[in-house]
Design a protein around this motif. Structure first.
Motif, PDB file in Angstrom:
ATOM      1  N   UNK A  15       0.805  -1.224   0.000  1.00  0.00           N
ATOM      2  CA  UNK A  15       0.000   0.000   0.000  1.00  0.00           C
ATOM      3  C   UNK A  15       0.838   1.273   0.000  1.00  0.00           C
ATOM      4  N   UNK A  16       2.161   1.128   0.044  1.00  0.00           N
ATOM      5  CA  UNK A  16       3.013   2.310   0.136  1.00  0.00           C
ATOM      6  C   UNK A  16       3.600   2.684  -1.218  1.00  0.00           C
ATOM      7  N   UNK A  17       3.692   3.975  -1.468  1.00  0.00           N
ATOM      8  CA  UNK A  17       4.362   4.465  -2.668  1.00  0.00           C
ATOM      9  C   UNK A  17       5.863   4.383  -2.462  1.00  0.00           C
ATOM     10  N   UNK A  18       6.635   4.651  -3.536  1.00  0.00           N
ATOM     11  CA  UNK A  18       8.090   4.647  -3.406  1.00  0.00           C
ATOM     12  C   UNK A  18       8.570   5.642  -2.353  1.00  0.00           C
ATOM     13  N   UNK A  19       8.095   6.896  -2.330  1.00  0.00           N
ATOM     14  CA  UNK A  19       8.552   7.823  -1.279  1.00  0.00           C
ATOM     15  C   UNK A  19       8.243   7.335   0.128  1.00  0.00           C
ATOM     16  N   UNK A 283      16.717   7.033  -2.535  1.00  0.00           N
ATOM     17  CA  UNK A 283      16.050   8.334  -2.593  1.00  0.00           C
ATOM     18  C   UNK A 283      14.545   8.098  -2.591  1.00  0.00           C
ATOM     19  N   UNK A 284      13.746   9.131  -2.332  1.00  0.00           N
ATOM     20  CA  UNK A 284      12.281   8.925  -2.248  1.00  0.00           C
ATOM     21  C   UNK A 284      11.656   8.279  -3.467  1.00  0.00           C
ATOM     22  N   UNK A 285      12.168   8.577  -4.667  1.00  0.00           N
ATOM     23  CA  UNK A 285      11.587   7.947  -5.856  1.00  0.00           C
ATOM     24  C   UNK A 285      12.438   6.792  -6.375  1.00  0.00           C
ATOM     25  N   UNK A 337       4.507  10.810  -9.338  1.00  0.00           N
ATOM     26  CA  UNK A 337       5.502  11.421  -8.465  1.00  0.00           C
ATOM     27  C   UNK A 337       5.931  12.807  -8.955  1.00  0.00           C
ATOM     28  N   UNK A 338       5.736  13.115 -10.235  1.00  0.00           N
ATOM     29  CA  UNK A 338       6.099  14.449 -10.733  1.00  0.00           C
ATOM     30  C   UNK A 338       4.929  15.422 -10.658  1.00  0.00           C
TER      31      UNK A 338
END
Length: 529
Positions: A15-19, A283-285, A337-338
């Motif tokens: 359920x988590x995004x890369x960041x 890094x976050x992404x 992410x952008x």
């Protein structure tokens, strides 16, 4: 797949995004704990070389507050004369006529790394200090050690167009200009001042394998001016889901860069990001590793956080690199992410290129497939975000990877066949639509086409009529498609070679070559006047 020592529960990871995964990693693996037994390496100044005029001048500037690599300390100290640089790879700056970036790697920290550059291999008097980007990877799996890597970069600006330069990489104790090191020298050629005939090559999904190495050698034989790598570069992350739990071995990058050096030391290797290139620790992404290993044009919308988004012009061709992880429906770890900035930049950049009277053709490359019938199908996110812009600005050729096959469409217009483009045919993007090429047979294990759908390539053509395939939706579900645009299909290792002709009758002659060197496809792109 091994479960990382520092992992989070699978139900949470899903359920988590890369960041969000990045923040979890950084919180659980505190900086203090991670670095307790690692090298305490100080960063090095960014070396910016300038070569101008027939003799040229060179200088290097160090930003304030940085320390030389000589300040590095660690448990392993090796005499510089015993440390051999490896993994050299080139990349253009934003202007290929005057800018080149030289990157390489050393297995241990060294003192005063640099590049020597000159117009003759025996006259390398210009010495430019290198920037060091050290990369620490903790033990993310019970079977994997922590890894320290040292990547070095030099930016050359003020070069002369259409000129061959020779260079050598070195450090204290290893001088590439010394007679015993002459065999380590490399060379490159800047873009010409005015458009002329040239060749470029392209593929995606390379990895480390005998087939990948064979493709590299065939590419070198094409004498290309540059190479486009459409993501999934080395597969250090074998899972490619963009999750914290993905298996990741940083040492694979050492193997990859050593493998690629034979061609990338002289051919600018222009990469972008695939799903296997999202590495959550850095890094976050997930692109901190890519930023450490590559020096790419910094003219995208955000070079720091999106290093795989940029453009350059070579002769009469404008090339645009995109990060499809930002819009993918299939693998959404980095989706959005952008915050739409990449798409806005793309719209503006394509408009600028199309308005340039000196540019005949626009080539766009990125990872996820716009149109493909193979294992991963097509990505509806790419279509929704970017197809209207490709159409509006009359892009001439789109190159993707992701599916480990070669597949080429007819000219596609409005999602349908605008004009059939059989092997050997010619098409006009201003009238017929855009041809999309999936060139994912660079070296990783090959994929397949739908059951009952045969390969169809030069000398072995087979018209399937309609093919049942699918595209990914916003809900990350495969939606069936019945399509007629799949013209050429080849389930073998291969790459793309594009011959560009300038002048009164400009054209792109696009060919696909198999690992054997056999041509499996070719067609022409000519724009209406």
């Amino acid at each position: 797949m091994d479960t990382p020592n520092v992992g989070l529960p699978e139900e949470l990871a899903s359920r988590l995004s890369m960041p969000e995964q990045h923040e979890y990693l950084r919180g659980k693996l505190s900086r203090r704990k991670v670095l307790a037994s690692s090298f305490a390496t100080a960063g090095v100044a960014g070396g910016i070389g300038l070569l101008a005029g027939s003799s040229g001048s060179a200088y290097a500037e160090r930003p304030t507050g940085t320390a030389p690599l000589a300040a590095s300390r660690g448990p392993v100290k090796v005499d510089g004369k015993l440390v051999a640089p490896f993994g050299r790879h080139l990349a253009f700056g934003a202007d290929p006529k005057t800018q080149m970036r030289i990157s390489w790697q050393v297995p241990f920290a060294v003192k005063s790394p640099y590049v020597r550059v000159g117009l003759k291999p025996w006259e390398l008097s210009r010495k430019i200090e290198a920037e060091v980007r050290d990369l620490h990877t903790p033990s993310l799996s019970k079977k994997l050690p922590k890894v320290e890597q040292y990547y070095l970069h030099v930016a050359l600006d003020g070069l002369k167009p259409g000129t061959t330069y020779y260079y050598g990489v070195g450090h204290d104790g290893f001088d590439p200009a010394s007679p015993e090191r002459m065999a380590t020298l490399g060379s490159f050629r800047t873009a010409p001042a005015r458009p002329e005939r040239f060749v470029f090559t392209a593929f995606g999904d390379q990895g480390v394998s005998y087939e990948a190495l064979a493709n590299d050698q065939l590419i070198l034989g094409q004498n290309p001016s540059f190479h486009l790598h459409a993501g999934d570069i080395c597969y250090a992350d074998t899972t490619g889901h963009g999750k914290e739990g993905d298996r990741y071995d940083a040492r694979v990058w050492d193997q990859f860069l050593a493998q690629t050096e034979s061609v990338a030391k002289s051919v600018p290797w222009m990469v972008t990001t695939g799903n296997h290139d999202m590495e959550a620790w850095y890094s976050p992404n997930g692109y901190g590793g890519q930023s450490a290993r590559w020096s790419l044009p910094e003219n995208g919308f955000d070079a720091k956080n999106a290093p795989g988004v940029y453009s350059f012009r070579y002769g009469n061709v404008g090339v645009v690199a995109l990060d499809a992880n930002d819009v993918s429906y299939e693998i959404p770890a980095n989706k959005g992410y952008t915050d739409g900035k990449q798409t806005a930049w793309l719209d503006k950049r394509l408009g600028q290129l199309r308005a340039d009277e000196d540019i005949d053709f626009i080539v766009v490359f990125f990872h996820h497939c716009t149109y493909s019938t193979a294992t991963h199908g097509s990505d509806g996110g790419v279509r929704d975000a970017w197809l209207p812009l490709f159409t509006e600005h009359q892009v001439d050729l789109v190159i993707n990877g992701h599916n480990h096959v070669y597949e080429r469409t007819d000219a596609v217009k409005g999602g349908e066949v605008g004009k059939p483009v059989p092997v050997g045919a010619s098409t006009d993007p201003t009238r017929d639509g855009i041809v999309y090429v999936t060139a994912g047979g660079a070296g990783k294990d090959l994929y397949s086409f739908p059951v009952g759908v045969d390969d169809s390539y030069e000398g072995h053509e087979k018209d399937e009529g309609t093919i049942l395939t699918f595209h990914w939706t916003k809900l990350r579900l495969p939606d069936p498609d019945t399509v007629q645009w799949s013209r050429v299909r080849y389930t073998g290792f291969s790459f793309l070679a594009v011959e560009v002709t300038a002048g009164a009758d400009p054209k792109l002659t696009v060919s696909a070559l198999a690992e054997s060197g056999e041509r499996v496809d070719h067609f022409e792109i000519r724009r209406g006047k």
